[in-house]
Every structure is written in C-alpha cells, then in structure tokens.
Write a protein that holds these residues in place. Structure first.
Motif, PDB file in Angstrom:
ATOM      1  N   ILE A 109       0.849  -1.201   0.000  1.00  0.00           N
ATOM      2  CA  ILE A 109       0.000   0.000   0.000  1.00  0.00           C
ATOM      3  C   ILE A 109       0.886   1.252   0.000  1.00  0.00           C
ATOM      4  O   ILE A 109       0.643   2.200  -0.761  1.00  0.00           O
ATOM      5  CB  ILE A 109      -0.953   0.020   1.216  1.00  0.00           C
ATOM      6  CG1 ILE A 109      -1.939  -1.140   1.161  1.00  0.00           C
ATOM      7  CG2 ILE A 109      -1.685   1.357   1.307  1.00  0.00           C
ATOM      8  CD1 ILE A 109      -3.090  -1.002   0.225  1.00  0.00           C
ATOM      9  N   GLU A 112       2.207   1.889  -3.445  1.00  0.00           N
ATOM     10  CA  GLU A 112       1.195   2.423  -4.366  1.00  0.00           C
ATOM     11  C   GLU A 112       0.896   3.892  -4.062  1.00  0.00           C
ATOM     12  O   GLU A 112       0.719   4.692  -4.985  1.00  0.00           O
ATOM     13  CB  GLU A 112      -0.097   1.593  -4.293  1.00  0.00           C
ATOM     14  CG  GLU A 112       0.064   0.127  -4.604  1.00  0.00           C
ATOM     15  CD  GLU A 112       0.717  -0.191  -5.939  1.00  0.00           C
ATOM     16  OE1 GLU A 112       0.833   0.689  -6.811  1.00  0.00           O
ATOM     17  OE2 GLU A 112       1.140  -1.351  -6.102  1.00  0.00           O
ATOM     18  N   VAL A 113       0.879   4.262  -2.798  1.00  0.00           N
ATOM     19  CA  VAL A 113       0.646   5.656  -2.421  1.00  0.00           C
ATOM     20  C   VAL A 113       1.833   6.509  -2.865  1.00  0.00           C
ATOM     21  O   VAL A 113       1.663   7.605  -3.422  1.00  0.00           O
ATOM     22  CB  VAL A 113       0.397   5.786  -0.901  1.00  0.00           C
ATOM     23  CG1 VAL A 113       0.419   7.249  -0.461  1.00  0.00           C
ATOM     24  CG2 VAL A 113      -0.929   5.126  -0.533  1.00  0.00           C
ATOM     25  N   PHE A 118      -3.459   5.288  -7.959  1.00  0.00           N
ATOM     26  CA  PHE A 118      -4.789   5.279  -7.371  1.00  0.00           C
ATOM     27  C   PHE A 118      -5.801   4.789  -8.406  1.00  0.00           C
ATOM     28  O   PHE A 118      -6.611   5.557  -8.915  1.00  0.00           O
ATOM     29  CB  PHE A 118      -5.162   6.665  -6.850  1.00  0.00           C
ATOM     30  CG  PHE A 118      -4.212   7.181  -5.805  1.00  0.00           C
ATOM     31  CD1 PHE A 118      -3.985   6.473  -4.640  1.00  0.00           C
ATOM     32  CD2 PHE A 118      -3.536   8.373  -5.993  1.00  0.00           C
ATOM     33  CE1 PHE A 118      -3.106   6.948  -3.674  1.00  0.00           C
ATOM     34  CE2 PHE A 118      -2.657   8.859  -5.027  1.00  0.00           C
ATOM     35  CZ  PHE A 118      -2.445   8.137  -3.874  1.00  0.00           C
ATOM     36  N   TYR A 168      -6.535   4.116   1.665  1.00  0.00           N
ATOM     37  CA  TYR A 168      -6.130   4.006   0.256  1.00  0.00           C
ATOM     38  C   TYR A 168      -7.355   4.099  -0.651  1.00  0.00           C
ATOM     39  O   TYR A 168      -7.323   4.778  -1.683  1.00  0.00           O
ATOM     40  CB  TYR A 168      -5.365   2.700   0.028  1.00  0.00           C
ATOM     41  CG  TYR A 168      -4.953   2.498  -1.408  1.00  0.00           C
ATOM     42  CD1 TYR A 168      -3.966   3.292  -1.992  1.00  0.00           C
ATOM     43  CD2 TYR A 168      -5.547   1.519  -2.188  1.00  0.00           C
ATOM     44  CE1 TYR A 168      -3.587   3.106  -3.310  1.00  0.00           C
ATOM     45  CE2 TYR A 168      -5.181   1.328  -3.511  1.00  0.00           C
ATOM     46  CZ  TYR A 168      -4.198   2.125  -4.067  1.00  0.00           C
ATOM     47  OH  TYR A 168      -3.827   1.959  -5.383  1.00  0.00           O
ATOM     48  N   GLN A 171      -8.379   7.582  -1.160  1.00  0.00           N
ATOM     49  CA  GLN A 171      -7.491   8.257  -2.106  1.00  0.00           C
ATOM     50  C   GLN A 171      -7.838   7.878  -3.551  1.00  0.00           C
ATOM     51  O   GLN A 171      -7.793   8.719  -4.440  1.00  0.00           O
ATOM     52  CB  GLN A 171      -6.028   7.916  -1.800  1.00  0.00           C
ATOM     53  CG  GLN A 171      -5.545   8.549  -0.507  1.00  0.00           C
ATOM     54  CD  GLN A 171      -4.139   8.110  -0.171  1.00  0.00           C
ATOM     55  OE1 GLN A 171      -3.880   6.926   0.013  1.00  0.00           O
ATOM     56  NE2 GLN A 171      -3.223   9.073  -0.095  1.00  0.00           N
TER      57      GLN A 171
END
Length: 180
Positions: A109, A112-113, A118, A168, A171
């Motif tokens: 996670i 990916e952030v 996203f 997440y 987002q």
C-alpha cells in the motif's frame, strides 16, 4: 482448577505412498493438533475433534494403517502447562508468519501511495489481499485454543491493515472524482 482433557491420537501408516501420509499429517495439523512425536498427537477434547478423529480413523485404515484414539489428562499441572505451551508456540509461529504478511501488505500500500497509483484495479487487488489476510487470521484464531501471546498483536495489525486499505480507497475515490 479443572484439568484439561485432550484427545490423544496415535497412528502408524505405511511410508508409501508419501502423498497420502503427508495429506494425513496436514489434515491433523490443520485441526490444530500438536505432535508429541511422530504419529502421536493431541487435540483439546471437543465433540468436533472427536468426530473428525473418528472419521480419520477410517481413512487411516483405508491407507493400510492403524490408530488408537484416547481421552487423556496430564499427570500434573506442570505436564499440563508443557502441553498448553506447545499449543501456544504452534499458534505463535502462525501468528508470526501472519504478521510478516501484514508487513508485506502495508509495504505494498505504501508503494502504491508513493507512486500515486490510485486505480480501481489496484484497489481491487489490495482488497483481495486483505480478504486473504482476514481469512487466514480467522483460521489461526479458530485453532488458538489457549490464547497464544501474539494473538492480540495479530488482531491489532489486521485492524491496521483494514484501516490502511480504507484510507487508500478514499485516495482512489478522490483521484477519480478529480478526473470527472
């Protein structure tokens, strides 16, 4: 304090084929049994365990093996504590592995952030991974007969993973709202 009752299974099966012997071992471990030595294991005495062991007795006979199922108690409190410690140690090993997978989930996670990926596809993938963690935790918890030391940490870590995925997801939704 009342003594804990266990079911003791002793069995002997032919060494070949190994696949059947290994499958039997996995089934027994999958019930949460602790092995005292090869072919000798214990489970807490429950109706479910007794029923499953009786069915396993039939399977062992079909393999050309033999088994005995007994109800037993420890000789004294010290012996009982040794057995309970074995159950707890087995579950803690599983919780440790689970905690490692939670760390992998958290790192994924975070990655990916960091790259601001996203997408709904990624969110779906992470949601699937979280569901696997939840299912795995439930399986371990079901076999945690005596409250292993890492149980609470694992539960909290899973809650953290759930919260992380929720953040997440927000987002992802915000990123897609900006694109409209």
């Amino acid at each position: 304090m009342q003594a804990l009752n266990w079911l003791l299974l002793t069995y002997k099966v032919p060494s070949e084929p190994t696949t059947k012997r290994i499958a039997l071992w996995r089934r027994i471990k999958g019930m949460g049994a602790v092995y005292l030595q090869n072919g000798v294991c214990l489970l807490p005495k429950t109706e479910d365990h007794a029923r499953r062991l009786k069915m396993m007795e039939n399977d062992i006979a079909k393999m050309g093996g033999d088994c005995v199922i007994l109800e037993t108690v420890a000789l004294d409190r010290a012996q009982e504590e040794k057995v309970v410690a074995r159950f707890k140690a087995d579950r803690d090993d599983q919780y440790r592995e689970f905690l490692g997978r939670c760390a992998d989930f958290e790192a994924e996670i975070a990655k990916e952030v960091a790259i601001q990926k996203f997408t709904y596809a990624e969110l779906e993938e992470e949601d699937t991974d979280l569901k696997k963690l939840q299912g795995w935790f439930a399986k371990i918890r079901k076999l945690d007969f005596y409250g292993a030391a890492l149980a609470e940490e694992a539960a909290q870590r899973l809650e953290g993973c759930e919260a992380l995925l929720d953040a997440y997801a927000r987002q992802v939704f915000e990123a897609h709202d900006e694109n409209r």
